[in-house]
Design an enzyme around this catalytic site. Sequence first.
Site, PDB file in Angstrom:
ATOM      1  N   LYS A 128       0.466  -1.236   0.417  1.00 47.84           N
ATOM      2  CA  LYS A 128      -0.005   0.046  -0.194  1.00 47.84           C
ATOM      3  C   LYS A 128       0.497   1.704   0.141  1.00 47.84           C
ATOM      4  O   LYS A 128       0.198   2.568  -0.181  1.00 47.84           O
ATOM      5  CB  LYS A 128      -1.234  -0.348   0.923  1.00 47.84           C
ATOM      6  CG  LYS A 128      -0.562   0.322   2.503  1.00 47.84           C
ATOM      7  CD  LYS A 128      -1.425   0.194   3.311  1.00 47.84           C
ATOM      8  CE  LYS A 128      -0.998   1.623   4.427  1.00 47.84           C
ATOM      9  NZ  LYS A 128      -2.262   1.357   5.289  1.00 47.84           N
ATOM     10  N   SER A 146      -3.542   9.989   7.956  1.00 49.52           N
ATOM     11  CA  SER A 146      -4.346   9.881   6.759  1.00 49.52           C
ATOM     12  C   SER A 146      -5.727  10.112   6.020  1.00 49.52           C
ATOM     13  O   SER A 146      -6.710  10.156   6.903  1.00 49.52           O
ATOM     14  CB  SER A 146      -4.395   7.543   6.255  1.00 49.52           C
ATOM     15  OG  SER A 146      -5.452   7.648   6.089  1.00 49.52           O
ATOM     16  N   ARG A 189      -7.393   9.317   3.978  1.00 51.65           N
ATOM     17  CA  ARG A 189      -8.920   8.067   3.620  1.00 51.65           C
ATOM     18  C   ARG A 189      -9.219   7.814   5.068  1.00 51.65           C
ATOM     19  O   ARG A 189     -10.240   8.108   4.934  1.00 51.65           O
ATOM     20  CB  ARG A 189      -7.590   7.100   3.342  1.00 51.65           C
ATOM     21  CG  ARG A 189      -8.806   5.738   2.869  1.00 51.65           C
ATOM     22  CD  ARG A 189      -8.121   4.646   2.826  1.00 51.65           C
ATOM     23  NE  ARG A 189      -7.122   3.925   3.300  1.00 51.65           N
ATOM     24  CZ  ARG A 189      -7.608   3.380   4.666  1.00 51.65           C
ATOM     25  NH1 ARG A 189      -8.632   3.053   4.410  1.00 51.65           N
ATOM     26  NH2 ARG A 189      -6.124   3.446   5.527  1.00 51.65           N
ATOM     27  N   ARG A 190      -8.145   7.740   5.922  1.00 46.96           N
ATOM     28  CA  ARG A 190      -9.143   7.658   7.291  1.00 46.96           C
ATOM     29  C   ARG A 190      -9.782   8.737   7.623  1.00 46.96           C
ATOM     30  O   ARG A 190     -10.934   8.348   8.389  1.00 46.96           O
ATOM     31  CB  ARG A 190      -7.884   7.384   8.325  1.00 46.96           C
ATOM     32  CG  ARG A 190      -7.649   6.049   7.667  1.00 46.96           C
ATOM     33  CD  ARG A 190      -5.895   5.255   8.546  1.00 46.96           C
ATOM     34  NE  ARG A 190      -5.848   3.935   8.487  1.00 46.96           N
ATOM     35  CZ  ARG A 190      -4.635   3.031   8.749  1.00 46.96           C
ATOM     36  NH1 ARG A 190      -3.615   4.206   8.639  1.00 46.96           N
ATOM     37  NH2 ARG A 190      -4.345   2.545   8.289  1.00 46.96           N
ATOM     38  N   ARG A 208       3.276   5.964  17.404  1.00 48.17           N
ATOM     39  CA  ARG A 208       1.325   6.560  17.572  1.00 48.17           C
ATOM     40  C   ARG A 208       0.821   5.949  18.728  1.00 48.17           C
ATOM     41  O   ARG A 208       0.070   6.652  19.514  1.00 48.17           O
ATOM     42  CB  ARG A 208       1.504   5.748  16.008  1.00 48.17           C
ATOM     43  CG  ARG A 208       1.337   6.548  15.432  1.00 48.17           C
ATOM     44  CD  ARG A 208       0.064   6.584  13.787  1.00 48.17           C
ATOM     45  NE  ARG A 208       1.461   5.816  12.653  1.00 48.17           N
ATOM     46  CZ  ARG A 208       1.398   5.459  12.053  1.00 48.17           C
ATOM     47  NH1 ARG A 208       0.003   4.846  11.406  1.00 48.17           N
ATOM     48  NH2 ARG A 208       1.973   4.283  10.659  1.00 48.17           N
TER      49      ARG A 208
END
Length: 312
Positions: free
Chosen positions: A81, A127, A129-130, A153
């Site tokens: 990815k 992200s 997308r998130r 994180r």
Amino acid sequence: MKTLRIATRKSPLALWQSEHVADRLRALHQGLVVTLVPMSTRGDEVLDRSLAAIGGKGLFLKELELAMLREEADCAVHSLKDVPMELEPGFAMPAILERADYADAFVSNAFDGIDALPTGARVGTSSLRRQAQLRALRPDLELRDLRGNVNTRLGRLDAGEYDAIILACAGLQRLGLDARIRARLESPYWLPAPAQGAIAIECREDDLSTRELCAALDHAATRTCVEAERGMNRALHGSCHVPVAAYARLDGEHLRLDGQVGSASDGRAVRAHGEGRGDAPECLGIEVAQKLLEQGAGEFIADSLGDVGDQD
Ligand SMILES: NCc1[nH]cc(CCC(=O)O)c1CC(=O)O
């Protein structure tokens, strides 16, 4: 004795993935010596500026590719990815390993899932997308940036900077951190990044002996699915990185691809799916991309950075 040198990034997840590939190659090829060549990449070193500012996703690959060109390494192992839609000329991808868990993980010390978060809860992810999917589901949440490797994180979550964070299940599982997964964010409720959970091996295109050694690890069904997902992503925006999610699964001969493009700023999103036979995955990807564009996906597509904000 034949030796195969694997160039790898130094994060715990990258090292785990490279060790995993090394173990599988040793098991398949009796007498083959496999070594790791750990390297630092510019994408790992520059954490204070946006990745867009320093050159994007390819930054995690460039040093590894240079090591292969200098013949200091024979191949490199990547999370697929994180690999740009177009490989650099002169490189090939002889193996895509069987996909692990494709799903994202909701991780929190206090809440059981996205629906259980209180109004205005602070959720960490860089992200797009998130962020786009969180916005669409819960416009009230406060989305905060969060970069660094998986352990960094988790440390910031535990320090109380966030009420929850979103990570990939595959990364947590590989690091033995499954217990941190409070909820799996599954299709169709939530879609992963194209090729999430799949590990790929890259080598020089002209290095036929490395290609042959690695090809033994290729998993055909995974390759079919990720070609559909990456084909969709490529057809949507070429080389830049955007809030694109895609998930394909192959059931016998039957391939289904779900795709989504959204806006990280206002939560609007478009979704489409397509079905076909597994023999032309890239065409299915293009077909679903077309449907998304017809619904206005182009509006959400800017030169931004997709999942790379959550690098590891
Ligand atoms: N973008 C970083 C990245 N690249 C691959 C994984 C996880 C492993 C995988 O998808 O194979 C992660 C971590 C994450 O997103 O939480």
